[in-house]
Structures are given as structure tokens and as C-alpha cells.
Design a protein around this motif. Structure first.
Motif, PDB file in Angstrom:
ATOM      1  N   PRO A 143       3.271 -15.142 -15.989  1.00 52.66           N
ATOM      2  CA  PRO A 143       3.735 -13.776 -16.273  1.00 52.66           C
ATOM      3  C   PRO A 143       2.944 -12.648 -15.617  1.00 52.66           C
ATOM      4  CG  PRO A 143       2.497 -14.588 -18.145  1.00 52.66           C
ATOM      5  CD  PRO A 143       2.597 -15.740 -17.178  1.00 52.66           C
ATOM      6  N   ASP A 144       1.934 -12.959 -14.804  1.00 55.99           N
ATOM      7  CA  ASP A 144       1.257 -11.910 -14.046  1.00 55.99           C
ATOM      8  C   ASP A 144       2.274 -11.246 -13.107  1.00 55.99           C
ATOM      9  OD1 ASP A 144      -1.802 -11.127 -13.228  1.00 55.99           O
ATOM     10  OD2 ASP A 144      -0.429 -10.951 -11.527  1.00 55.99           O
ATOM     11  N   PRO A 145       2.182  -9.959 -12.856  1.00 59.55           N
ATOM     12  CA  PRO A 145       3.174  -9.260 -12.023  1.00 59.55           C
ATOM     13  C   PRO A 145       2.984  -9.429 -10.520  1.00 59.55           C
ATOM     14  CG  PRO A 145       1.554  -7.693 -12.837  1.00 59.55           C
ATOM     15  CD  PRO A 145       1.260  -9.009 -13.525  1.00 59.55           C
ATOM     16  N   GLU A 146       1.953 -10.168 -10.079  1.00 60.01           N
ATOM     17  CA  GLU A 146       1.617 -10.197  -8.652  1.00 60.01           C
ATOM     18  C   GLU A 146       2.789 -10.601  -7.762  1.00 60.01           C
ATOM     19  OE1 GLU A 146      -1.624 -12.160  -5.529  1.00 60.01           O
ATOM     20  OE2 GLU A 146      -1.668 -12.735  -7.645  1.00 60.01           O
ATOM     21  N   ILE A 147       3.558 -11.599  -8.172  1.00 54.19           N
ATOM     22  CA  ILE A 147       4.662 -12.061  -7.331  1.00 54.19           C
ATOM     23  C   ILE A 147       5.665 -10.941  -7.069  1.00 54.19           C
ATOM     24  CG2 ILE A 147       6.766 -13.496  -7.390  1.00 54.19           C
ATOM     25  CD1 ILE A 147       5.024 -15.763  -8.485  1.00 54.19           C
ATOM     26  N   TYR A 148       6.036 -10.210  -8.101  1.00 59.51           N
ATOM     27  CA  TYR A 148       7.024  -9.143  -7.913  1.00 59.51           C
ATOM     28  C   TYR A 148       6.439  -7.932  -7.226  1.00 59.51           C
ATOM     29  CZ  TYR A 148      10.564 -11.782 -10.337  1.00 59.51           C
ATOM     30  OH  TYR A 148      11.483 -12.749 -10.666  1.00 59.51           O
ATOM     31  N   LEU A 149       5.163  -7.665  -7.429  1.00 62.47           N
ATOM     32  CA  LEU A 149       4.526  -6.580  -6.685  1.00 62.47           C
ATOM     33  C   LEU A 149       4.513  -6.891  -5.195  1.00 62.47           C
ATOM     34  CD1 LEU A 149       1.520  -5.800  -9.070  1.00 62.47           C
ATOM     35  CD2 LEU A 149       3.564  -4.394  -8.699  1.00 62.47           C
ATOM     36  N   LYS A 150       4.210  -8.130  -4.844  1.00 62.92           N
ATOM     37  CA  LYS A 150       4.204  -8.526  -3.432  1.00 62.92           C
ATOM     38  C   LYS A 150       5.607  -8.544  -2.843  1.00 62.92           C
ATOM     39  CE  LYS A 150      -0.090 -10.951  -2.605  1.00 62.92           C
ATOM     40  NZ  LYS A 150      -0.713 -12.097  -1.896  1.00 62.92           N
ATOM     41  N   ALA A 151       6.584  -8.957  -3.639  1.00 58.56           N
ATOM     42  CA  ALA A 151       7.963  -8.986  -3.145  1.00 58.56           C
ATOM     43  C   ALA A 151       8.453  -7.575  -2.835  1.00 58.56           C
ATOM     44  CB  ALA A 151       8.873  -9.652  -4.169  1.00 58.56           C
ATOM     45  N   ALA A 152       8.163  -6.627  -3.725  1.00 57.52           N
ATOM     46  CA  ALA A 152       8.545  -5.230  -3.470  1.00 57.52           C
ATOM     47  C   ALA A 152       7.827  -4.693  -2.239  1.00 57.52           C
ATOM     48  CB  ALA A 152       8.235  -4.380  -4.696  1.00 57.52           C
ATOM     49  N   GLU A 153       6.540  -5.004  -2.131  1.00 56.19           N
ATOM     50  CA  GLU A 153       5.766  -4.543  -0.970  1.00 56.19           C
ATOM     51  C   GLU A 153       6.333  -5.108   0.328  1.00 56.19           C
ATOM     52  OE1 GLU A 153       1.088  -4.410   0.513  1.00 56.19           O
ATOM     53  OE2 GLU A 153       1.712  -5.843  -1.016  1.00 56.19           O
ATOM     54  N   ALA A 154       6.753  -6.378   0.297  1.00 56.13           N
ATOM     55  CA  ALA A 154       7.300  -7.008   1.499  1.00 56.13           C
ATOM     56  C   ALA A 154       8.580  -6.320   1.975  1.00 56.13           C
ATOM     57  CB  ALA A 154       7.562  -8.485   1.234  1.00 56.13           C
ATOM     58  N   LEU A 155       9.307  -5.708   1.045  1.00 53.62           N
ATOM     59  CA  LEU A 155      10.538  -4.992   1.390  1.00 53.62           C
ATOM     60  C   LEU A 155      10.297  -3.498   1.593  1.00 53.62           C
ATOM     61  CD1 LEU A 155      13.145  -6.693  -0.988  1.00 53.62           C
ATOM     62  CD2 LEU A 155      12.566  -7.262   1.377  1.00 53.62           C
ATOM     63  N   ASP A 156       9.027  -3.081   1.458  1.00 52.69           N
ATOM     64  CA  ASP A 156       8.636  -1.680   1.642  1.00 52.69           C
ATOM     65  C   ASP A 156       9.344  -0.751   0.652  1.00 52.69           C
ATOM     66  OD1 ASP A 156       7.142   0.338   2.837  1.00 52.69           O
ATOM     67  OD2 ASP A 156       8.699   0.809   4.313  1.00 52.69           O
ATOM     68  N   VAL A 157       9.379  -1.197  -0.606  1.00 50.52           N
ATOM     69  CA  VAL A 157       9.928  -0.380  -1.686  1.00 50.52           C
ATOM     70  C   VAL A 157       8.953  -0.403  -2.854  1.00 50.52           C
ATOM     71  CG1 VAL A 157      12.330  -0.789  -1.040  1.00 50.52           C
ATOM     72  CG2 VAL A 157      11.211  -2.337  -2.660  1.00 50.52           C
ATOM     73  N   THR A 158       9.141   0.497  -3.800  1.00 49.12           N
ATOM     74  CA  THR A 158       8.353   0.457  -5.021  1.00 49.12           C
ATOM     75  C   THR A 158       9.046  -0.463  -6.025  1.00 49.12           C
ATOM     76  OG1 THR A 158       9.506   2.295  -6.093  1.00 49.12           O
ATOM     77  CG2 THR A 158       7.647   2.853  -4.639  1.00 49.12           C
ATOM     78  N   PRO A 159       8.309  -1.042  -6.968  1.00 48.91           N
ATOM     79  CA  PRO A 159       8.967  -1.868  -7.980  1.00 48.91           C
ATOM     80  C   PRO A 159      10.053  -1.121  -8.748  1.00 48.91           C
ATOM     81  CG  PRO A 159       6.607  -2.250  -8.010  1.00 48.91           C
ATOM     82  CD  PRO A 159       6.834  -1.089  -7.082  1.00 48.91           C
ATOM     83  N   GLY A 160       9.848   0.161  -8.958  1.00 47.43           N
ATOM     84  CA  GLY A 160      10.837   0.948  -9.683  1.00 47.43           C
ATOM     85  C   GLY A 160      12.157   1.084  -8.957  1.00 47.43           C
TER      86      GLY A 160
END
Length: 217
Positions: A143-160
Motif C-alpha cells: 500500500p505504499d504510494p511509490e508505484i503510483y507516484l512513479k507512474a504519474a511521473e512517467a506520464l509527466d502528470v500530477t497524481p491529482g
């Protein structure tokens, strides 16, 4: 409209929990491990290292090592699942809708990269995804958020700016902690009643045919 869509893999792109359970049954039988099913149910959405620690005795882990054990189990899974793999209902149509709307897609999975590549290639959907973040590409799995933070970063967007599609409590927690703009839970791995009572999703659907334009807004 959201700028990106982040997809979990196991139980989301494919309804493969039964195949994983069959693979664990074969795997655990090899090592004489009993009473593993209840412990496994607590690990849905987590990374392999965490799952192995949940279900295996310390002496088994010490004898082989976590990586070798995980590789062995996942090879079993891919062998038995290959003949029957198919995407969750409505996935391809949703991916086409997202492409038409200019919404980019990424996979954010606690599964290993070999399994991510296996699912995307076998289902014929690899071309829809601009990034693949797997459990072996991060230091902490859901449940750490790292995977989704990296996925958003890879697409050059914010998680929001992302909508996240998930099926497991650990993954929904990871998406929420990452700050996802919207979380849609699929009632594949867990019953709808469990998701309603125990998971912090914005909406629950049975499959991708129920995803509306309002969900993507």
C-alpha cells in the motif's frame, strides 16, 4: 477530463486471482506449506516479497531466498494462465475511448515486470500503455504510494490529474496516499460489499463496461 489513467494489473487488467491461487497451491505443495490460503488473502495487491513473508516459513525463505522463490511461483502462474488469459470485459473499448480523449495510460502494478509484459503482450494491449511501473522497479510496493507516484511521473502528470483503476485494498490505499484524482474499484478480486465497507474508492464497478464519461472527468 483527467490527463492520465493508471491501471493496476492483477485483478484489474485481467481477472487472474484464481490463476494466482492455483499457482500458489502448486508452489506451496512443493515446499510442504499448509494453511497458506487465509494468509494469502491478506496479501492481495502487495509485492511478492511481502506475500512470500506472509505465507512461507522462515526456513523455506532462508533455504532459497525471496527472489528465487518468487521467480519460481510466477513461472508456474504464467504457464497455467497462458492458455486462458483474456482482458477484463470492456477493457479494450475503454482503452480506445481513453486514446480518443487524449488520456495517456500507464500500468502501476506490484507484480514483477515479467508478469506485466506477459499480460500486456498476451492480451494484445501493450500499445495502449506509455509506461509500465512494476513491483521490481520500486523500493516499496503497495500500500505504499511509490508505484503510483512513479507512474504519474512517467506520464509527466500530477497524481491529482489521474484516474486509478484498482481491485485490491492495498492498491486503493496506495492510490489514495498518492493523491489520485479519482479511484475506480473493480469488484473482481473482492466482493462489492467488502470494497464498500473497507476500501476508500470513489466508485465501484463490476468491469470496465460500467465506466462512464463522468468517471473520466
Amino acid at each position: 477530463m483527467k490527463k492520465a489513467a493508471l491501471f493496476d494489473m492483477d485483478g484489474t487488467l485481467v481477472d487472474n486471482t484464481p490463476a494466482h491461487i492455483r499457482a500458489f497451491e502448486i508452489f506451496c505443495d512443493r515446499y510442504g506449506v499448509r494453511n497458506w490460503k487465509e494468509r494469502l488473502s491478506q496479501g492481495f495487491g502487495m509485492g511478492n516479497d511481502d506475500i512470500m513473508r506472509l505465507i512461507l516459513p522462515e526456513e523455506v525463505i532462508a533455504s532459497r531466498g525471496l527472489q528465487a522463490l518468487a521467480d519460481e511461483k510466477e513461472a508456474i502462474y504464467r504457464e497455467i494462465y497462458a492458455p486462458e488469459i483474456r482482458p477484463v470485459a470492456g477493457l479494450r473499448d475503454l482503452l480506445l475511448r481513453l486514446r480518443a480523449l487524449g488520456i495517456r495510460c500507464a500500468v502501476g502494478s506490484s507484480g514483477c515486470r515479467a508478469n506485466v509484459d506477459f499480460v500486456l503482450e498476451r492480451c494484445g494491449i501493450a500499445g495502449f500503455f506509455d509506461a509500465r511501473i512494476s513491483g521490481d522497479a520500486v523500493t516499496r510496493c503497495k500500500p505504499d504510494p511509490e508505484i503510483y507516484l512513479k507512474a504519474a511521473e512517467a506520464l509527466d502528470v500530477t497524481p491529482g490529474e489521474c484516474i486509478v483503476f484498482e481491485d485490491a485494498k492495498a492498491g486503493i490505499e496506495a492510490a489514495r496516499r498518492a493523491g489520485a484524482g479519482r479511484i475506480v474499484a473493480l469488484a473482481t478480486t473482492l466482493p462489492r460489499e467488502t470494497l464498500l465497507a473497507e476500501a476508500d474508492a470513489d466508485r465501484i464497478v463490476d468491469d470496465f463496461t460500467q465506466v462512464t464519461d463522468a468517471d473520466l472527468a
